[in-house]
Design a protein around this motif. Sequence first.
Motif: not given
Length: 70
Positions: A3, A6, A36, A40
Amino acid sequence: MSKPDDLYRLHRLLDGRRSTISRQTLIDELEISRSKLTRLIASSPSCALPLTEPAGLPTKPGTPTSKAAG
């Protein structure tokens, strides 16, 4: 990817932009799913605005589009 990785990649794509970037472009560039990407952006500490679709498109299936008064 993790994470934090990203989030870093997302930040690098958005940092300093003066024009809009489509959700699909972000998905393609980051090579992640729509869900996703949504997670995010929602978890990003710098995200102060809600996610929106291009004008006239519903944000979720079955949601009516808003019409501008005219």
